[in-house]
Scaffold this active site. Structure first.
Site, PDB file in Angstrom:
ATOM      1  N   GLY A  42      70.708  -8.932  45.416  1.00 23.44           N
ATOM      2  CA  GLY A  42      70.306  -9.948  44.320  1.00 23.44           C
ATOM      3  C   GLY A  42      70.621 -11.216  45.021  1.00 23.44           C
ATOM      4  N   GLY A  70      68.897 -12.835  47.113  1.00 23.43           N
ATOM      5  CA  GLY A  70      67.694 -13.534  47.450  1.00 23.43           C
ATOM      6  C   GLY A  70      67.283 -13.131  49.054  1.00 23.43           C
ATOM      7  N   SER A  71      68.127 -12.406  49.800  1.00 20.32           N
ATOM      8  CA  SER A  71      67.805 -11.927  51.192  1.00 20.32           C
ATOM      9  C   SER A  71      66.501 -11.591  51.624  1.00 20.32           C
ATOM     10  CB  SER A  71      68.967 -11.186  51.851  1.00 20.32           C
ATOM     11  OG  SER A  71      68.728  -9.795  51.277  1.00 20.32           O
ATOM     12  N   SER A 110      79.368 -13.253  54.443  1.00 19.13           N
ATOM     13  CA  SER A 110      78.404 -14.579  54.759  1.00 19.13           C
ATOM     14  C   SER A 110      77.717 -14.614  55.871  1.00 19.13           C
ATOM     15  CB  SER A 110      79.133 -15.847  54.464  1.00 19.13           C
ATOM     16  OG  SER A 110      79.842 -15.829  53.441  1.00 19.13           O
ATOM     17  N   ARG A 111      77.020 -13.352  56.223  1.00 23.15           N
ATOM     18  CA  ARG A 111      76.637 -13.264  57.701  1.00 23.15           C
ATOM     19  C   ARG A 111      74.957 -13.145  57.727  1.00 23.15           C
ATOM     20  NH1 ARG A 111      74.849  -8.165  58.908  1.00 23.15           N
ATOM     21  NH2 ARG A 111      75.072  -8.441  61.280  1.00 23.15           N
ATOM     22  N   LYS A 126      73.129 -22.455  57.588  1.00 23.53           N
ATOM     23  CA  LYS A 126      74.639 -22.058  57.462  1.00 23.53           C
ATOM     24  C   LYS A 126      74.659 -20.789  56.500  1.00 23.53           C
ATOM     25  CE  LYS A 126      76.642 -26.628  58.850  1.00 23.53           C
ATOM     26  NZ  LYS A 126      77.621 -27.529  58.568  1.00 23.53           N
ATOM     27  N   VAL A 183      76.359 -19.774  52.704  1.00 25.04           N
ATOM     28  CA  VAL A 183      77.003 -20.112  51.083  1.00 25.04           C
ATOM     29  C   VAL A 183      77.718 -19.199  50.249  1.00 25.04           C
ATOM     30  CG1 VAL A 183      74.733 -19.881  49.652  1.00 25.04           C
ATOM     31  CG2 VAL A 183      76.414 -21.902  49.408  1.00 25.04           C
ATOM     32  N   GLY A 184      77.407 -18.045  50.812  1.00 25.46           N
ATOM     33  CA  GLY A 184      77.808 -16.800  49.933  1.00 25.46           C
ATOM     34  C   GLY A 184      79.304 -16.896  49.432  1.00 25.46           C
ATOM     35  N   GLU A 185      80.300 -17.162  50.397  1.00 23.99           N
ATOM     36  CA  GLU A 185      81.500 -17.085  49.769  1.00 23.99           C
ATOM     37  C   GLU A 185      82.228 -18.378  49.832  1.00 23.99           C
ATOM     38  OE1 GLU A 185      83.304 -12.982  51.890  1.00 23.99           O
ATOM     39  OE2 GLU A 185      81.923 -14.200  53.177  1.00 23.99           O
TER      40      GLU A 185
END
Lengths: 159, 312
Positions: free
Chosen positions: B40, B42-43, B81-82, B265, B267-269
């Protein structure tokens, strides 16, 4: 067991159901309408929101027999053939969902609001939608979409 | 009223291998196969964008097939966050290899050396000016028996990346001195970002993380009694609702530095972690009560207020 006669997304449905069958289970398992999700099973998260005679209800705490003689609208009932409802399209275009598990409930609750109040204020939207939990989006885009959907549908603007 | 600051930094996730396989068919349609599923975030779209960007095709020409680990090359998946970094780089590698294969094919068709062919604005252009588009090239390639054309790219990070992803947040709260009730009125979240590949989904991550942080700061509490969890469902465990969100301002400080494709970069976490600190600091600024365990409830603030007044 009881025979119920209702309309689901505009189509007549006649089924025999146990008295204790939940509406969410009837929709998902008896009718294979799996768009409606079950998030909490106690009627607080709103993922199972469907419209019963136009009113938003938590289908996880409603019985199928309560829908006898009623009009039920689920998320599957919004699109017309291949054309998505403007709300659905706006949720796609403006980031109204991420994982999607709360989304059918959000869209149904939003539709119910817009049906009674086509131009809700931000505060009215927040109060109406507080029964639809979301963990992914933080609600900002959902609120913006509902606030601007009338303008979006008329081609006048975007959130 | 009081304002408090919270800050956090972590580098983009840089662990585990990623792979992606890109194929092009006779109709010049591209299919990217990845073992990871878009949860979810957006990857899907980010990978689609990378392919489209490199090959000068519209997004609609690229289909991402995801999540089938039986058929896809090895992929650790999303987490830590990879993903934009590692799967993005694997996708970029696959795309550039496929592009080179297409250039070689175009060179054959144009009757020159591959080094003399460039992909320019969607056309394979030879040094002396002859060119052809991807659709024409693929229609010809079918007759040569080289369709579908497939390349796999892999990427294994070699260690932690030497870039920051700072997040600085300011929370503004209003505290009722009689009851200890805390209202979070405004929040600013500022992020040190690389190139933002998809602004819509990037912002979605920031907003979702902020509200998760707010839940941790103010409303979420898992009660345990005699070793048993007594908070049994979402009626008891209070997630933030649409009524609980503050006025939010996002500030992006974009630098062209980062390990993901195009200097991206992560932003996930990032936006969730420092919120409780910012809110706790804001409460302290407002009423001088310093709380160090979460959630920050009216009861705790009330107890702190009364203690300051010398009540027993």
């Amino acid at each position: 067991m009881r025979m119920i006669r209702l309309r689901v997304n505009g189509q007549p449905v006649v089924r025999e159901v146990p008295d204790h069958r939940l509406l969410v289970d009837f929709l998902r398992y008896d009718l294979s309408l799996t768009g409606t999700k079950e998030g909490c099973s106690v009627g607080v998260c709103g993922a199972c929101t469907v419209l019963l005679d136009g009113q938003p209800v938590s289908s996880c705490i409603a019985l199928a027999v309560m829908a006898d003689g009623c009009e039920v609208t689920t998320i599957e009932g919004l699109a017309e053939d291949d054309r998505l409802h403007p709300l659905q399209q706006a949720f796609i275009d403006y980031g109204g969902f991420q994982c999607g598990i709360c989304t059918p409930g959000q869209v149904m609750a939003a539709k119910a609001l817009l049906d009674v109040n086509p131009h809700p204020s931000k505060e009215e939207i927040q109060a109406w939608m507080m029964g639809n939990l979301c963990r992914c989006t933080g609600y900002y885009k959902i609120i913006e979409i509902i606030e601007s959907i009338q303008a979006v549908a008329e081609g006048k603007g975007a959130p | 009223m009081g304002r408090g600051i919270g800050m956090y930094d972590r580098e983009p996730g840089a662990f585990g291998p990623s792979s992606a396989t890109l194929s092009i068919d006779a109709d010049a349609r591209l299919t990217l196969l990845t073992g990871a599923a878009d949860t979810g975030t957006g990857s899907y779209t980010v990978l689609q964008q990378i392919v489209a960007e490199e090959l000068h095709v519209p997004l609609a020409a690229v289909t991402v097939v995801q999540g089938d680990t039986d058929t896809a090359a090895y992929e650790v998946g999303a987490g830590g966050s990879r993903f934009t970094h590692t799967a993005g780089q694997a996708t970029l590698a696959a795309t550039r290899e496929l592009k080179q294969a297409l250039v070689t094919l175009a060179a054959q068709r144009l009757g020159c050396a591959p080094a003399q062919v460039q992909l320019h604005q969607g056309r394979f252009v030879a040094a002396e000016g002859h060119s052809l588009d991807l659709a024409t090239l693929m229609a010809w390639a079918v007759e040569q028996g080289t369709v579908p054309l497939t390349r796999t790219g892999s990427y294994l990070p070699t260690g932690p990346v030497a870039v920051t992803s700072f997040c600085a947040q300011v929370a503004e709260v209003e505290v009722d001195p009689e009851t200890g009730q805390v209202q979070l009125r405004k929040l600013v979240t500022a992020h040190d970002v690389g190139t933002v590949i998809n602004p819509l989904t990037h912002q979605g991550q920031i907003e979702g993380g902020v509200v998760q942080g707010i839940g941790q700061a103010l409303t979420e509490h898992l009660l345990v009694q005699d070793g048993a969890v007594t908070t049994l469902h979402l009626g008891d465990y209070k997630l933030p609702t649409a009524m609980d969100i503050p006025e939010l301002t996002t500030v992006l400080v974009e630098t062209k530095a980062g390990p993901a494709p195009y200097a991206g970069k992560a932003v996930g976490e990032l936006s969730n972690v420092a919120i409780p600190a910012a809110v706790a600091n804001a409460v302290f600024a407002a009423v001088g009560v310093r709380l160090t365990d979460l959630p920050i409830t009216a009861e705790k603030v009330y107890a702190g207020l009364r203690a300051k007044e010398g009540w027993k």
